[in-house]
Design a protein around this motif. Sequence first.
Motif, PDB file in Angstrom:
ATOM      1  N   TYR A 379       3.430   6.186   9.237  1.00  0.00           N
ATOM      2  CA  TYR A 379       3.422   6.996   7.925  1.00  0.00           C
ATOM      3  C   TYR A 379       4.585   7.683   7.588  1.00  0.00           C
ATOM      4  CZ  TYR A 379       0.942  10.587  10.222  1.00  0.00           C
ATOM      5  OH  TYR A 379       0.553  11.713  11.062  1.00  0.00           O
ATOM      6  N   CYS A 380       4.898   8.045   6.356  1.00  0.00           N
ATOM      7  CA  CYS A 380       6.122   8.685   6.012  1.00  0.00           C
ATOM      8  C   CYS A 380       5.475   9.349   4.597  1.00  0.00           C
ATOM      9  CB  CYS A 380       7.306   7.707   5.845  1.00  0.00           C
ATOM     10  SG  CYS A 380       7.239   6.405   4.779  1.00  0.00           S
ATOM     11  N   LEU A 381       6.816  10.033   4.055  1.00  0.00           N
ATOM     12  CA  LEU A 381       6.347  10.797   2.839  1.00  0.00           C
ATOM     13  C   LEU A 381       6.003   9.805   1.725  1.00  0.00           C
ATOM     14  CD1 LEU A 381       7.020  13.766   1.681  1.00  0.00           C
ATOM     15  CD2 LEU A 381       9.082  12.781   0.679  1.00  0.00           C
ATOM     16  N   GLY A 382       4.740  10.163   1.094  1.00  0.00           N
ATOM     17  CA  GLY A 382       4.307   9.360   0.022  1.00  0.00           C
ATOM     18  C   GLY A 382       3.500   7.909   0.545  1.00  0.00           C
ATOM     19  N   SER A 383       3.522   7.798   1.725  1.00  0.00           N
ATOM     20  CA  SER A 383       2.892   6.596   2.147  1.00  0.00           C
ATOM     21  C   SER A 383       1.520   6.516   2.178  1.00  0.00           C
ATOM     22  CB  SER A 383       3.545   6.053   3.528  1.00  0.00           C
ATOM     23  OG  SER A 383       2.873   6.782   4.477  1.00  0.00           O
ATOM     24  N   PRO A 384       0.577   5.474   1.885  1.00  0.00           N
ATOM     25  CA  PRO A 384      -0.843   5.430   2.040  1.00  0.00           C
ATOM     26  C   PRO A 384      -0.892   5.231   3.352  1.00  0.00           C
ATOM     27  CG  PRO A 384      -0.133   3.210   1.213  1.00  0.00           C
ATOM     28  CD  PRO A 384       1.245   4.209   1.354  1.00  0.00           C
ATOM     29  N   LEU A 385      -2.127   5.882   3.831  1.00  0.00           N
ATOM     30  CA  LEU A 385      -2.432   5.518   5.327  1.00  0.00           C
ATOM     31  C   LEU A 385      -2.817   4.130   5.566  1.00  0.00           C
ATOM     32  CD1 LEU A 385      -3.995   8.794   6.999  1.00  0.00           C
ATOM     33  CD2 LEU A 385      -2.443   7.116   8.047  1.00  0.00           C
ATOM     34  N   SER A 386      -2.141   3.042   5.092  1.00  0.00           N
ATOM     35  CA  SER A 386      -2.725   1.784   5.372  1.00  0.00           C
ATOM     36  C   SER A 386      -2.123   1.175   6.501  1.00  0.00           C
ATOM     37  CB  SER A 386      -2.279   0.869   4.185  1.00  0.00           C
ATOM     38  OG  SER A 386      -2.352  -0.454   4.416  1.00  0.00           O
ATOM     39  N   THR A 387      -2.853   1.422   7.941  1.00  0.00           N
ATOM     40  CA  THR A 387      -2.008   1.151   9.059  1.00  0.00           C
ATOM     41  C   THR A 387      -2.860   0.496   9.869  1.00  0.00           C
ATOM     42  OG1 THR A 387      -2.993   3.208   9.982  1.00  0.00           O
ATOM     43  CG2 THR A 387      -0.969   3.435   8.784  1.00  0.00           C
ATOM     44  N   SER A 388      -2.469   0.332  11.039  1.00  0.00           N
ATOM     45  CA  SER A 388      -3.109  -0.381  12.134  1.00  0.00           C
ATOM     46  C   SER A 388      -4.786   0.310  12.555  1.00  0.00           C
ATOM     47  CB  SER A 388      -2.577  -0.496  13.458  1.00  0.00           C
ATOM     48  OG  SER A 388      -1.973   0.869  14.001  1.00  0.00           O
ATOM     49  N   TYR A 389      -4.704   1.664  11.885  1.00  0.00           N
ATOM     50  CA  TYR A 389      -5.847   2.126  12.003  1.00  0.00           C
ATOM     51  C   TYR A 389      -7.002   1.708  10.934  1.00  0.00           C
ATOM     52  CZ  TYR A 389      -5.027   6.123  15.164  1.00  0.00           C
ATOM     53  OH  TYR A 389      -4.967   6.716  16.383  1.00  0.00           O
TER      54      TYR A 389
END
Length: 419
Positions: A379-389
């Motif tokens: 994740y980075c500035l302004g990113s949604p937490l759409s990750t492997s989690y």
Amino acid sequence: MKDTIVKKLEILADSAKYDVSCSSSGVSRNRKDGAIGNTSGWGICHTYTEDGRCVSLLKILFTNVCIYDCAYCINRRSNDIERASFTVKELAELTIEFYRRNYIEGLFLSSGIVKNADYTMERMVRVIKELRTTYHYNGYIHMKSIPGASQELVYEAGLYADRLSVNIEIPSEHSLKLLAPEKDHQSVYKPMHYIQQGVIQYKEERKKFKKTPRFVPAGQSTQMIIGASNESDRDILKLSSLLYQRQSMKRVYYSGFIPVNSYDNRLPVLKAAPLVRENRLYQADWLMRFYQFKAEEIVDGNTANLDLDMDPKLAWALRHPEFFPIDINKADYAEILRVPGIGIKSAKLIVTARKHSKLDFEQLRKIGVVLKRAQYFIYCLGSPLSTSYSINPITIRQMLINSQKNVLNPEQQQLSLIL
Ligand code: SF4
């Protein structure tokens, strides 16, 4: 050129084509007055023909006569093939002639074993010595040291060759004994050790005496045949990892087994060389050398073999959701390097760029991050937490495999780089 030489060239260049360990990187030497040839910092340019032949180095055997009978080798003594041997003078002259005609930029010299290791090695050393001292040839030379060769000859070879290699061939002693009963790993490790000693010794002497000659300036390499025996990728990578602990070991080459002696029932029945596996091993090797991965991370206790559907870095990331997501604006360099879609160059640029401002997806894209892959792990500035989690690794795996298939043809998939 005499017909007899042309004939020998045909036979001995053809016999050499199955050996892939002829990379020439790692040495820099400029043209000298009174000498011909030079090498560049990144090595001699070379290309490979479709069947794997290296075309800018003269890749040749001194002889394809051999007293050994290794099951996987076209030149084994029991094969009824045309045999030929060069003389020292013939091979030196041929190399120079090819160089002058601009056919080649260097020499990769290997050989079958005639009489014994030292007898063969001594002749090979004479070829490269002749090139350096009589013809003042200053171009690249990679010579394969004969297993079991004496320290004196290895030391002498090291003064004329840019790179020396001693091939392990079969990854375990047990399988080597099955496929090449006349050989053992000891005869490989000894010359490897001599090369290592020579490198250290000459380096020390150069600190005291500037005129001390350089000893194998491009270091040593080795080669393993993959798929002729049943070692797992874990076995192979663990061995490579040990080999890389030797200071002078520059490259381990993985050569997919080519079934040239299909009549020998000690060998597996294969229709084609296992190219994808070979490519995955190169990618894993790259991870160990440049991405700070350990062999046992790449192929852990549950995964004895590399995933053929995806590169080993992505496979590792999907097996380790607990490591992700990482904050690209805070994570350290080693953590960033582990993100699929981020290569060494991008990781370095990220660490530099974030000193000035926090990074967002757009800046990462400009830096060269492949967001299609990286987005699930960061994740980075302004990113949604759409990750492997939040997305199941199995789903990510499927999505990335599908997108890879859509973008690349099969050949490109084999040659894709790690990011
Ligand atoms: S010693 Fe080398 S050249 Fe001879 S049969 Fe074995 S692999 Fe082939």
